[in-house]
Design a protein around this motif. Structure first.
Motif, PDB file in Angstrom:
ATOM      1  N   ASP A   3       4.256  16.312  12.046  1.00 33.60           N
ATOM      2  CA  ASP A   3       4.679  16.135  10.516  1.00 33.60           C
ATOM      3  C   ASP A   3       3.647  14.658   9.807  1.00 33.60           C
ATOM      4  O   ASP A   3       3.844  13.818  10.968  1.00 33.60           O
ATOM      5  N   LYS A   4       3.763  15.362   8.540  1.00 36.97           N
ATOM      6  CA  LYS A   4       2.689  13.850   8.114  1.00 36.97           C
ATOM      7  C   LYS A   4       3.415  13.312   7.917  1.00 36.97           C
ATOM      8  O   LYS A   4       3.557  12.005   8.207  1.00 36.97           O
ATOM      9  N   THR A   5       4.845  13.230   7.953  1.00 39.12           N
ATOM     10  CA  THR A   5       5.906  12.450   7.435  1.00 39.12           C
ATOM     11  C   THR A   5       5.593  11.473   8.321  1.00 39.12           C
ATOM     12  O   THR A   5       6.648  10.457   8.832  1.00 39.12           O
ATOM     13  N   ARG A   6       5.607  11.285  10.162  1.00 36.15           N
ATOM     14  CA  ARG A   6       5.537  10.891  10.967  1.00 36.15           C
ATOM     15  C   ARG A   6       4.441   9.578  10.935  1.00 36.15           C
ATOM     16  O   ARG A   6       4.672   8.604  11.715  1.00 36.15           O
ATOM     17  N   ARG A   7       3.334   9.711   9.987  1.00 34.60           N
ATOM     18  CA  ARG A   7       3.054   8.836   9.254  1.00 34.60           C
ATOM     19  C   ARG A   7       2.715   7.919   8.426  1.00 34.60           C
ATOM     20  O   ARG A   7       2.583   8.811   7.406  1.00 34.60           O
ATOM     21  N   LYS A   8       2.798   6.389   8.216  1.00 37.73           N
ATOM     22  CA  LYS A   8       3.297   5.894   7.958  1.00 37.73           C
ATOM     23  C   LYS A   8       2.154   5.745   6.639  1.00 37.73           C
ATOM     24  O   LYS A   8       0.883   5.045   7.155  1.00 37.73           O
ATOM     25  N   PRO A   9       2.224   5.377   5.673  1.00 37.79           N
ATOM     26  CA  PRO A   9       0.777   5.506   5.120  1.00 37.79           C
ATOM     27  C   PRO A   9       0.335   4.376   4.701  1.00 37.79           C
ATOM     28  O   PRO A   9       1.139   3.490   5.182  1.00 37.79           O
ATOM     29  N   LEU A  10      -1.265   4.364   4.167  1.00 37.12           N
ATOM     30  CA  LEU A  10      -1.703   2.329   5.003  1.00 37.12           C
ATOM     31  C   LEU A  10      -2.748   2.616   3.847  1.00 37.12           C
ATOM     32  O   LEU A  10      -3.526   3.110   3.593  1.00 37.12           O
ATOM     33  N   ILE A  11      -2.409   1.403   3.129  1.00 34.03           N
ATOM     34  CA  ILE A  11      -3.609   1.714   1.987  1.00 34.03           C
ATOM     35  C   ILE A  11      -3.830  -0.031   2.185  1.00 34.03           C
ATOM     36  O   ILE A  11      -3.803  -1.210   2.330  1.00 34.03           O
ATOM     37  N   GLY A 214     -11.499   6.800   1.625  1.00 37.89           N
ATOM     38  CA  GLY A 214     -12.146   5.419   0.825  1.00 37.89           C
ATOM     39  C   GLY A 214     -13.669   6.700   0.049  1.00 37.89           C
ATOM     40  O   GLY A 214     -14.448   6.835   0.706  1.00 37.89           O
ATOM     41  N   GLY A 215     -13.905   5.714  -0.663  1.00 35.58           N
ATOM     42  CA  GLY A 215     -15.021   6.185  -1.527  1.00 35.58           C
ATOM     43  C   GLY A 215     -13.776   6.035  -2.881  1.00 35.58           C
ATOM     44  O   GLY A 215     -14.204   7.308  -3.807  1.00 35.58           O
ATOM     45  N   SER A 216     -14.775   5.343  -3.385  1.00 39.49           N
ATOM     46  CA  SER A 216     -14.387   5.222  -5.833  1.00 39.49           C
ATOM     47  C   SER A 216     -12.899   5.598  -5.487  1.00 39.49           C
ATOM     48  O   SER A 216     -12.190   6.525  -6.607  1.00 39.49           O
ATOM     49  N   MET A 217     -11.579   4.895  -4.767  1.00 43.49           N
ATOM     50  CA  MET A 217     -10.017   6.205  -4.997  1.00 43.49           C
ATOM     51  C   MET A 217      -9.617   4.554  -5.868  1.00 43.49           C
ATOM     52  O   MET A 217     -10.143   3.278  -5.555  1.00 43.49           O
ATOM     53  N   LYS A 218      -8.952   5.378  -7.191  1.00 46.67           N
ATOM     54  CA  LYS A 218      -8.685   4.118  -8.230  1.00 46.67           C
ATOM     55  C   LYS A 218      -7.627   4.558  -8.558  1.00 46.67           C
ATOM     56  O   LYS A 218      -6.673   6.188  -8.253  1.00 46.67           O
ATOM     57  N   PRO A 219      -6.414   4.321  -9.271  1.00 46.59           N
ATOM     58  CA  PRO A 219      -5.345   4.354  -9.416  1.00 46.59           C
ATOM     59  C   PRO A 219      -5.136   6.335 -10.304  1.00 46.59           C
ATOM     60  O   PRO A 219      -4.869   6.930 -10.061  1.00 46.59           O
ATOM     61  N   GLU A 220      -6.692   6.852 -11.115  1.00 45.38           N
ATOM     62  CA  GLU A 220      -6.307   7.838 -11.524  1.00 45.38           C
ATOM     63  C   GLU A 220      -6.451   8.806 -10.447  1.00 45.38           C
ATOM     64  O   GLU A 220      -6.222  10.579 -10.548  1.00 45.38           O
ATOM     65  N   GLY A 233      -3.576   7.838   3.503  1.00 45.07           N
ATOM     66  CA  GLY A 233      -3.538   6.244   3.323  1.00 45.07           C
ATOM     67  C   GLY A 233      -5.251   6.211   1.818  1.00 45.07           C
ATOM     68  O   GLY A 233      -5.896   7.290   2.298  1.00 45.07           O
ATOM     69  N   GLY A 234      -5.679   5.209   1.923  1.00 42.20           N
ATOM     70  CA  GLY A 234      -7.112   4.972   1.583  1.00 42.20           C
ATOM     71  C   GLY A 234      -7.322   3.327   1.894  1.00 42.20           C
ATOM     72  O   GLY A 234      -6.911   2.796   2.328  1.00 42.20           O
ATOM     73  N   LEU A 235      -8.841   3.208   1.921  1.00 49.98           N
ATOM     74  CA  LEU A 235      -9.892   1.869   2.181  1.00 49.98           C
ATOM     75  C   LEU A 235     -10.527   2.174   0.557  1.00 49.98           C
ATOM     76  O   LEU A 235     -11.194   2.770   0.857  1.00 49.98           O
ATOM     77  N   ILE A 236      -9.775   0.889   0.242  1.00 52.20           N
ATOM     78  CA  ILE A 236      -9.893   0.661  -1.543  1.00 52.20           C
ATOM     79  C   ILE A 236     -10.638  -0.539  -1.431  1.00 52.20           C
ATOM     80  O   ILE A 236     -10.592  -1.693  -1.475  1.00 52.20           O
ATOM     81  N   GLY A 237     -11.906  -0.175  -1.702  1.00 47.46           N
ATOM     82  CA  GLY A 237     -12.757  -1.199  -1.952  1.00 47.46           C
ATOM     83  C   GLY A 237     -13.231  -2.242  -3.666  1.00 47.46           C
ATOM     84  O   GLY A 237     -11.984  -2.951  -4.226  1.00 47.46           O
ATOM     85  N   GLU A 248      -0.361  -0.061  -7.461  1.00 54.40           N
ATOM     86  CA  GLU A 248      -0.781   1.755  -8.148  1.00 54.40           C
ATOM     87  C   GLU A 248      -0.922   2.129  -7.556  1.00 54.40           C
ATOM     88  O   GLU A 248      -0.348   3.716  -7.061  1.00 54.40           O
ATOM     89  N   ILE A 249      -1.673   2.065  -6.339  1.00 56.48           N
ATOM     90  CA  ILE A 249      -2.562   2.859  -5.252  1.00 56.48           C
ATOM     91  C   ILE A 249      -1.187   2.965  -4.261  1.00 56.48           C
ATOM     92  O   ILE A 249      -1.174   4.608  -3.581  1.00 56.48           O
ATOM     93  N   ALA A 250      -1.248   1.438  -4.292  1.00 54.37           N
ATOM     94  CA  ALA A 250      -0.129   1.920  -3.071  1.00 54.37           C
ATOM     95  C   ALA A 250       1.276   2.616  -3.209  1.00 54.37           C
ATOM     96  O   ALA A 250       1.956   3.013  -2.484  1.00 54.37           O
ATOM     97  N   SER A 251       1.338   2.552  -4.716  1.00 53.07           N
ATOM     98  CA  SER A 251       3.098   3.716  -5.119  1.00 53.07           C
ATOM     99  C   SER A 251       2.452   4.950  -5.280  1.00 53.07           C
ATOM    100  O   SER A 251       3.864   5.827  -5.059  1.00 53.07           O
ATOM    101  N   ALA A 252       1.288   5.334  -5.680  1.00 52.46           N
ATOM    102  CA  ALA A 252       0.844   6.764  -5.793  1.00 52.46           C
ATOM    103  C   ALA A 252       0.816   7.127  -3.680  1.00 52.46           C
ATOM    104  O   ALA A 252       1.914   8.512  -3.501  1.00 52.46           O
TER     105      ALA A 252
END
Ligand code: PGA
Length: 256
Positions: A3-11, A214-220, A233-237, A248-252
């Protein structure tokens, strides 16, 4: 499948070759003022010279420290290189291996990336394996085969066990720093392909590995990407250089 909920999001915020000592201090302090954000793990990945400085600021806090690159060698006559052991020494938790800019600009090939992954594991750190296809490969219908090849190089050298606790970042090269983002369905398709390929070796490990986009991940666009079942999660540049956008991305991710 786990289940996805067993993986903690990583930003994770990849600063690339940007910043200064002042910027590092301000950005990290701004982040620390807002932690924790749900169960989201947040990592900053500054250039090497700022690692120790940031480490002393985040001591005892929930912010994780990452490095952008590492040598495949443990030590010796490799002028200008930094070993995984040295990174562990200054409190680094995670290390990017195989970022597309290193593959393209520094000529790192799949075999070297696999050797770096192994060096990171040997030092007891968590590798974040970056994989992704170029626009030409995507247009030729080769996105999955290229990503599969990059993954297999590490699986063959290190084995599936080495992926326990590791993370993978799917970063389509055409979306990095271009403002062009993969659609949620394009990203989900590759994430699911990657997880299935790992599951062919070990379904439990595959179910627990975090696969970041990863790749142009933004709040929008973060919410729609992070809602996908295999995006953890995301790898944010670019957006990680702005504390407000990064938070904002972490809150998302916390809401996903
Ligand atoms: P970007 O970079 O968010 O600026 O596209 C992502 C990365 O290269 O890790």
């Amino acid at each position: 499948m786990v289940d996805k909920t067993r993986r903690k999001p990583l930003i994770a915020g990849n600063w690339k070759m940007n910043g200064s000592a002042d910027m590092a201090r301000e950005l990290v302090d701004a982040l620390l003022g807002h932690l924790p954000i749900g169960s989201v793990e947040i990592m900053v990945i500054p250039p090497f010279p700022y690692l120790a400085q940031i480490r002393s600021r985040i001591a005892g806090n929930q912010l994780l420290l990452g490095a952008q690159n590492v040598s495949m060698h443990a030590g010796g006559a490799f002028t200008g290189e930094v070993s995984a052991g040295m990174l562990a020494d200054v409190g680094v938790a995670g290390v990017l291996v195989g970022h597309s800019e290193r593959r393209e600009l520094c000529g790192e090939d799949d075999a070297q990336v696999a050797a770096k992954f192994e060096a990171v594991r040997r030092a007891g750190l968590k590798p974040v394996l970056c994989i992704g296809e170029t626009l030409q490969q995507r247009d030729a219908g080769m996105a999955e085969s290229r990503v599969g090849e990059q993954l297999d190089a590490v699986l063959e050298r290190c084995g599936i066990e080495a992926f326990a606790g590791a993370a993978i970042a799917y970063e389509p090269v055409w979306a990095i720093g271009t403002g062009r983002v993969a659609s949620a369905s394009q990203a989900q398709q590759i994430h699911s392909f990657v997880r299935t390929r790992l599951a062919n070796h070990d379904a439990t490990i595959a179910g627990l590995v975090r696969i970041l986009y990863g790749g142009s991940m933004k709040p929008e666009n973060a919410s729609s990407l992070l809602a996908c079942p295999d995006i953890d999660g995301g790898l944010i540049g670019g957006a990680s250089l702005n504390a407000g956008h990064f938070l904002e991305i972490a809150s998302a991710a916390a809401r996903a």
